[in-house]
Enzyme design. Structure first.
Site, PDB file in Angstrom:
ATOM      1  N   LYS A  86      10.837   6.061  23.322  1.00  0.00           N
ATOM      2  CA  LYS A  86      11.794   7.010  23.908  1.00  0.00           C
ATOM      3  C   LYS A  86      11.729   6.974  25.443  1.00  0.00           C
ATOM      4  CE  LYS A  86      14.599  10.540  24.455  1.00  0.00           C
ATOM      5  NZ  LYS A  86      16.021  10.547  24.199  1.00  0.00           N
ATOM      6  N   LYS A  93      11.935  15.407  33.724  1.00  0.00           N
ATOM      7  CA  LYS A  93      10.705  15.436  32.927  1.00  0.00           C
ATOM      8  C   LYS A  93      10.444  14.058  32.308  1.00  0.00           C
ATOM      9  CE  LYS A  93      11.568  16.527  28.861  1.00  0.00           C
ATOM     10  NZ  LYS A  93      11.801  16.199  27.475  1.00  0.00           N
TER      11      LYS A  93
END
Ligand code: NAD
Length: 294
Positions: free
Chosen positions: A171, A239
């Site tokens: 990811k 993030k």
């Protein structure tokens, strides 16, 4: 009937919960701010007033929370999932978090007889609504197989990529590619506008050639209209790029383009745009070019 507790009914979690109901699961949702369960209840799901009520009696717990500290608190905290889930429960964390946190969660879960997989998703809000997310799964083979019926209800590409944490590593690579692509599309759009060419026509022809990509297909029109309603928030992509940069450093590999786009995303956030869609990277390119759009 399999009962799935969905924890986190935000942009992604709410439509995923809805699709689980449609696929025939008994779904009970819990969100910290309680007003988010309307859509789930409307399609036949249930909501719980507290985490414990959602988790007790669930066969599967699916978490879809913003960041690593949120998942740590919700899963590992005194009043967390592991405190209430019965041994044998399957925990699927679909949030995007640090790979090392996923590993720690899987170890803590195993110590309590709970099976855990990391299953971060790609495809955005549209993919969550349409039920065709791409899902990268880390964990033990048997646990990943057990998670498949749930994952197949929310995604169309489900791939087991390795042991715990591997889903998160894949990811992170996904987020690197998406941010870099948005950055390049933003630069191309500002460049085209500066030359006064027909940007809509340009996007159409670019999308048909080797420069074609999903950001051009899915985001260019809203970027040209300066519509930055999220979608995927700048705060969240910031993030994720932090995860990419530290994981790259840990592996000793260079991600120079990733480092630049991470800086641009951070600057966009520092300028007060953290809750816009990540395609608002266009605003940074405009600012750097001295071209502030009216
Ligand atoms: P979001 O902020 O819309 O949703 C998160 C939800 O979790 C919110 O409704 C929030 O109230 C709830 N929440 C936070 N802390 C909680 C707690 N302690 N207990 C219960 N509920 C709590 O975020 P999102 O866009 O749905 O993203 C969720 C995750 O999925 C993130 O890790 C993100 O990086 C990832 N993701 C998002 C997208 C996207 O396009 N939005 C795409 C792929 C992956």
């Amino acid at each position: 009937m399999t009962t799935v507790a969905v924890i986190g009914l935000g942009i992604m979690g709410a439509p995923m919960a809805t699709n689980l109901v449609t696929a025939g699961f008994d779904v009970i949702g819990y969100n910290r701010s309680p007003h988010k369960g309307g859509r789930l209840v409307a399609v036949g799901g249930r909501t719980a007033s507290g985490l414990a009520k959602a988790v007790r009696g669930a066969d599967v717990v699916l978490t879809m929370l913003p960041d690593s500290p949120d998942v740590e608190e919700v899963v590992l905290g005194d009043q967390g999932v592991l405190a209430f889930a019965a041994p044998g429960t399957l925990l699927i964390d679909a949030s995007t978090i640090r790979p090392d946190v996923s590993v720690r969660i899987a170890d803590a879960a195993a110590a309590r007889g709970i099976r855990a997989v990391d299953a971060p998703v790609s495809g955005g809000e549209a993919g969550a609504v349409e039920g065709n997310l791409s899902i990268m799964v880390g964990g033990e083979e048997a646990d990943v197989e057990a998670a498949r019926p749930v994952l197949n209800a929310v995604g169309s590409t489900v791939v087991h990529v390795g042991p715990s944490g591997s889903g998160q590593t894949v990811k992170a690579a996904n987020q690197l590619i998406v941010a870099g692509t948005i950055g390049l599309v933003a630069e191309a759009l500002v460049f085209l506008e500066a030359h006064g060419v027909d940007t809509k026509g340009a996007v159409q022809v670019l999308a048909g050639g080797l420069a074609g990509n999903r950001i051009l297909d899915r985001k260019a029109t809203s970027m040209l209209a300066r519509d930055f309603q999220p979608g995927f928030r700048v705060d969240l992509h910031h993030k994720d790029l932090g995860i990419v940069i530290s994981a790259a450093r840990e592996a000793g590999v260079a991600t120079p383009l990733g480092a630049v786009v991470a800086q641009l995303m951070g600057a966009l956030r520092a300028n007060g745009h953290g809750s816009l869609d990540h395609s608002a990277l266009l605003l940074m390119i405009e600012q750097l070019s001295g071209r502030i759009h009216a």
